[in-house]
Design an enzyme around this catalytic site. Sequence first.
Site, short mmCIF file in Angstrom:
data_model
loop_
_atom_site.label_atom_id
_atom_site.label_comp_id
_atom_site.label_asym_id
_atom_site.label_seq_id
_atom_site.Cartn_x
_atom_site.Cartn_y
_atom_site.Cartn_z
N HIS A 25 -81.36 52.93 119.33
CA HIS A 25 -82.10 51.78 118.80
C HIS A 25 -82.46 50.79 119.91
O HIS A 25 -82.69 49.62 119.66
CB HIS A 25 -81.32 51.07 117.67
CG HIS A 25 -81.29 51.88 116.40
ND1 HIS A 25 -82.11 51.63 115.33
CD2 HIS A 25 -80.53 52.95 116.03
CE1 HIS A 25 -81.86 52.50 114.36
NE2 HIS A 25 -80.90 53.31 114.76
N SER A 45 -95.44 77.54 108.58
CA SER A 45 -94.14 77.43 109.24
C SER A 45 -93.11 78.26 108.49
O SER A 45 -93.10 78.23 107.25
CB SER A 45 -93.69 75.97 109.29
OG SER A 45 -92.38 75.89 109.81
N GLY A 55 -81.01 64.88 113.03
CA GLY A 55 -80.98 63.88 114.10
C GLY A 55 -81.20 64.51 115.46
O GLY A 55 -80.96 63.88 116.49
N SER A 81 -86.26 67.57 115.29
CA SER A 81 -87.14 68.70 114.99
C SER A 81 -88.59 68.24 114.86
O SER A 81 -89.52 69.00 115.15
CB SER A 81 -86.71 69.39 113.70
OG SER A 81 -86.93 68.55 112.57
N GLU A 134 -96.77 60.60 114.78
CA GLU A 134 -95.62 60.37 113.90
C GLU A 134 -95.67 58.96 113.29
O GLU A 134 -95.30 58.76 112.14
CB GLU A 134 -94.30 60.59 114.66
CG GLU A 134 -93.09 60.50 113.75
CD GLU A 134 -91.92 61.38 114.15
OE1 GLU A 134 -92.10 62.31 114.96
OE2 GLU A 134 -90.83 61.14 113.63
N ASP A 192 -88.01 60.39 121.25
CA ASP A 192 -87.99 61.81 120.89
C ASP A 192 -89.10 62.59 121.60
O ASP A 192 -88.88 63.67 122.14
CB ASP A 192 -88.16 61.98 119.38
CG ASP A 192 -87.00 61.38 118.61
OD1 ASP A 192 -85.99 61.01 119.24
OD2 ASP A 192 -87.10 61.29 117.38
P1 ADP Z 1 -85.48 65.21 112.76
O1 ADP Z 1 -86.67 64.98 113.63
O2 ADP Z 1 -84.30 64.45 113.20
O3 ADP Z 1 -85.15 66.65 112.57
P2 ADP Z 1 -87.25 64.00 110.85
O4 ADP Z 1 -87.05 63.50 109.48
O5 ADP Z 1 -87.79 63.09 111.88
O6 ADP Z 1 -85.86 64.65 111.32
O7 ADP Z 1 -88.24 65.24 110.83
C1 ADP Z 1 -88.01 66.30 109.94
C2 ADP Z 1 -89.32 66.70 109.28
O8 ADP Z 1 -90.20 67.27 110.26
C3 ADP Z 1 -89.15 67.78 108.24
O9 ADP Z 1 -88.85 67.22 106.97
C4 ADP Z 1 -90.51 68.45 108.24
O10 ADP Z 1 -91.45 67.70 107.49
C5 ADP Z 1 -90.92 68.35 109.70
N1 ADP Z 1 -90.53 69.56 110.45
C6 ADP Z 1 -89.72 69.62 111.53
N2 ADP Z 1 -89.62 70.88 112.01
C7 ADP Z 1 -90.37 71.64 111.20
C8 ADP Z 1 -90.70 73.05 111.16
N3 ADP Z 1 -90.20 73.91 112.04
N4 ADP Z 1 -91.53 73.46 110.17
C9 ADP Z 1 -92.05 72.60 109.27
N5 ADP Z 1 -91.79 71.29 109.27
C10 ADP Z 1 -90.97 70.80 110.21
MG MG Z 2 -87.63 63.12 113.91
#
Ligand code: ADP
Ligand code: MG
Length: 397
Positions: free
Chosen positions: A35, A68, A134, A137, A170, A182
């Site tokens: 943060h 995906s 976290g 992804s 984002e 990130d």
């Molecule tokens: P984090 O980034 O910590 O994993 P976030 O809430 O920021 O969590 O992002 C997660 C979201 O990103 C998922 O709910 C989905 O919408 C999208 N996402 C991430 N990776 C994938 C993937 N491999 N395929 C499809 N959607 C994805």
């Molecule tokens: Mg994220």
Amino acid sequence: MTLLSAARDGFAAAFGYPPAALWSAPGRVNLIGEHTDYNEGFVLPFAIGQRTVAALAPRADGLVRVSSAGAAPAGEFPLGGLAPGGAAGWAAYPLGVAWALGQVARRTGQAGAEPAGRPGFDVHFASDVPVGAGLSSSAALECALAVALNEVWRLGFDRARLVEAAHLAENDFVGAPTGILDQSAALLSREGAALFLDCRDGSWSHADLGLGTDRFGPGGLAVLVVDTRVKHEHVSGGYAARRAACERAAAALGVRALRDVTAGQLLAARDRLTEEDYRRARHVVTEDQRVLEVVAALRAGDHAAVGGLMSASHRSMRDDFEISTPELDLAVEVAVGGGALGARMTGGGFGGSAIALAPAALIPGLERTVAAAFRERGFGAPGTFTVRPSAGARRDE
Ligand code: ADP
Ligand code: MG
């Protein structure tokens, strides 16, 4: 099956022909600096071995199709019609990147910058980054696609511009108000090192982690991730509330961002803040200082100091910023009790993962004791795995 062949096969299954090429970007853990990014301060993430692969082929028309593994089919979209709010669900992430690259191109005065002037594309994603844990992804997906389109569309953007585009995607297209941590980690990381990033001016350098590239590296140390698999409902509300508290504190102190305040100045201005805002600001101000100290400790090879600062960071997030959870606190407590040099929650908080820096030989035991402690407290089984500092986004084949 490797992730690359899964991406290639997934593309063929979704679209009926082979992809032109494969690109990938990593997830990340944040070693320290939580943060602080939106307070124009310092962060120290590193990319992990888990990656998201984008298998992509350009199309002759202006359509985009996204697919995906493990996500709902998302349909097709005209490239020229992309606008914030125009896509729901996970497709907003890749479509947002296509849109944002056009925005950045326009800002930088590139001729023919609009996505409408580019070929459309089919893309399929395959990933081993845990989603919503976290470990970022979302940025892994964004940045894999950003490097792919940078090449396919011949944009010639450097990594800093790609960070800007993925961050814009984002924030403005998906609507998740996050900092540049990130996307920077996914695009700028180097194997074996952490990324020391100044979120005010975007400048960065690498700090060698001294862990070696596997869990039995020359330093004999490893980083264990404990994914609590808990994500609380108030994640986005809590995040927005912390941001607002930081903005209020900076305004009350008459500075542009909490980056500009020392611990001493904050203490002197205590009566200008509510008790709660004071604690929120104290987390940010002390966390910035801890990032600088961790970088210095890494450069001196003093991993014991790194561990101590990680644990101090966790206490600050637990008590002052109040973004931890009982599961994260337990993971940290058990790891440190079991011989880790230090441990902390990582990521935005209210769930997600904790990391522990520990002698590699202790890791299997720590995994067992953490799992046992979770069972005993009636928590769901956590996921545990080690991560190694890995390279940023790249073309794979
Ligand atoms: P984090 O980034 O910590 O994993 P976030 O809430 O920021 O969590 O992002 C997660 C979201 O990103 C998922 O709910 C989905 O919408 C999208 N996402 C991430 N990776 C994938 C993937 N491999 N395929 C499809 N959607 C994805
Ligand atoms: Mg994220």
